[in-house]
Design a protein around this motif. Structure first.
Motif, PDB file in Angstrom:
ATOM      1  N   LYS A  89      -8.761   3.572   9.716  1.00 15.60           N
ATOM      2  CA  LYS A  89      -8.227   4.707   8.957  1.00 15.60           C
ATOM      3  C   LYS A  89      -9.235   5.115   7.881  1.00 15.60           C
ATOM      4  O   LYS A  89      -8.867   5.535   6.782  1.00 15.60           O
ATOM      5  CB  LYS A  89      -6.874   4.361   8.339  1.00 15.60           C
ATOM      6  CG  LYS A  89      -6.882   3.182   7.374  1.00 15.60           C
ATOM      7  CD  LYS A  89      -5.514   3.036   6.703  1.00 15.60           C
ATOM      8  CE  LYS A  89      -5.496   1.919   5.666  1.00 15.60           C
ATOM      9  NZ  LYS A  89      -4.205   1.837   4.950  1.00 15.60           N
TER      10      LYS A  89
ATOM     11  N   GLU B  22     -10.112   4.627  18.096  1.00 17.98           N
ATOM     12  CA  GLU B  22      -9.492   3.465  17.480  1.00 17.98           C
ATOM     13  C   GLU B  22      -8.495   2.823  18.438  1.00 17.98           C
ATOM     14  O   GLU B  22      -7.693   3.517  19.067  1.00 17.98           O
ATOM     15  CB  GLU B  22      -8.783   3.864  16.180  1.00 17.98           C
ATOM     16  CG  GLU B  22      -7.983   2.764  15.514  1.00 17.98           C
ATOM     17  CD  GLU B  22      -8.774   1.486  15.257  1.00 17.98           C
ATOM     18  OE1 GLU B  22      -8.269   0.404  15.610  1.00 17.98           O
ATOM     19  OE2 GLU B  22      -9.900   1.587  14.718  1.00 17.98           O
TER      20      GLU B  22
ATOM     21  N   ILE C   5      -4.218   4.566  13.133  1.00 16.82           N
ATOM     22  CA  ILE C   5      -4.141   6.022  13.273  1.00 16.82           C
ATOM     23  C   ILE C   5      -2.930   6.567  12.532  1.00 16.82           C
ATOM     24  O   ILE C   5      -3.022   7.569  11.806  1.00 16.82           O
ATOM     25  CB  ILE C   5      -4.113   6.398  14.764  1.00 16.82           C
ATOM     26  CG1 ILE C   5      -5.465   6.069  15.398  1.00 16.82           C
ATOM     27  CG2 ILE C   5      -3.756   7.862  14.949  1.00 16.82           C
ATOM     28  CD1 ILE C   5      -5.526   6.267  16.897  1.00 16.82           C
TER      29      ILE C   5
ATOM     30  N   LEU D  71      -8.264  11.881  16.478  1.00 15.89           N
ATOM     31  CA  LEU D  71      -8.223  10.431  16.595  1.00 15.89           C
ATOM     32  C   LEU D  71      -7.758  10.077  17.999  1.00 15.89           C
ATOM     33  O   LEU D  71      -6.647  10.434  18.405  1.00 15.89           O
ATOM     34  CB  LEU D  71      -7.273   9.841  15.549  1.00 15.89           C
ATOM     35  CG  LEU D  71      -7.656  10.124  14.092  1.00 15.89           C
ATOM     36  CD1 LEU D  71      -6.603   9.561  13.158  1.00 15.89           C
ATOM     37  CD2 LEU D  71      -9.020   9.552  13.764  1.00 15.89           C
TER      38      LEU D  71
ATOM     39  N   CYS E 176      -6.711   7.224  20.510  1.00 16.64           N
ATOM     40  CA  CYS E 176      -6.233   5.847  20.520  1.00 16.64           C
ATOM     41  C   CYS E 176      -6.523   5.231  21.887  1.00 16.64           C
ATOM     42  O   CYS E 176      -5.973   5.655  22.907  1.00 16.64           O
ATOM     43  CB  CYS E 176      -4.742   5.804  20.222  1.00 16.64           C
ATOM     44  SG  CYS E 176      -4.099   4.123  20.023  1.00 16.64           S
TER      45      CYS E 176
END
Length: 210
Positions: A47, A65, A71, A100, A102
């Protein structure tokens, strides 16, 4: 590695997270002369507020990430609308100019990184055990185009402490990246209270004839 990384976020063991942009980023990124509209890849981004800083100076950001907890925490820090969708096995959240993704960094394919023109690694290489670092360096080289520039923040344990974050000495950085990048050491700091010494590097992707 995946299980231990998720456990750190779930248990709040994230001492590596900074409450401000990393000083090396704000000091050295402007010297790279990366065009403001260039999309920046941030592997294993957590983050990190470094992504906010990059976005604020004009860069679209693509962070990868593994831990959804990281996230969610990043997105919750600002009351800005979030768009969510799925992209080739990744759950993607877009907030402003920050995307972002994942999932596993090693599952990111070159077609998905087509717009990437620069990169930033403050906590990715040092989060990986030795056996994985060579794979990481090679995969990063495949994702970024010739002449792409990046900033790498690494560290060494002066007392041979264990990780993560792991100790990655200068000789290993040269070995990992020199085949595909022009590698330049910018700064090597003094050991901190934990016995860790950070080093800052620029990496520029070599072209096919370099």
């Amino acid at each position: 590695m995946n299980t231990s990384w998720r456990a750190r976020w779930q248990e709040g063991r994230i001492g590596f997270h900074l409450q401000h942009p990393h000083p090396a980023l704000t000091r050295y990124w402007p010297e790279l002369n990366v065009a403001p509209d260039t999309k920046v890849l941030v592997p294993l981004c957590g983050k990190s507020l470094d992504m906010r800083w990059l976005a604020d100076v004009g860069h679209p950001v693509l962070g990868i990430e593994l831990a959804p907890e990281a996230i969610d925490q990043f997105l919750a820090e600002r009351e800005v609308a979030v768009a969510r969708y799925t992209q080739a096995g990744f759950e993607v959240s877009r907030q402003g100019s920050v995307e972002l993704w994942c999932g596993d960094f090693f599952h990111l394919h070159i077609q998905q990184a087509a717009e990437i023109g620069a990169f930033y690694d403050r906590a990715s290489l040092i989060a990986l055990p030795p056996a994985t670092r060579e794979r990481y360096a090679f995969h990063l080289a495949q994702l970024v185009p010739p002449a792409a520039k990046g900033l790498l923040v690494s560290l060494e344990h002066v007392d041979n402490g264990a990780g993560p974050p792991y100790s990655v000495p200068a000789i290993e950085i040269e070995r990992l990246f020199a085949a595909n990048f022009q590698v330049t050491l910018l700064e090597r700091g003094e050991p901190d209270e934990r016995g860790c010494r950070e080093s800052v590097w620029t990496l520029e992707r070599r072209g096919p004839r370099q």
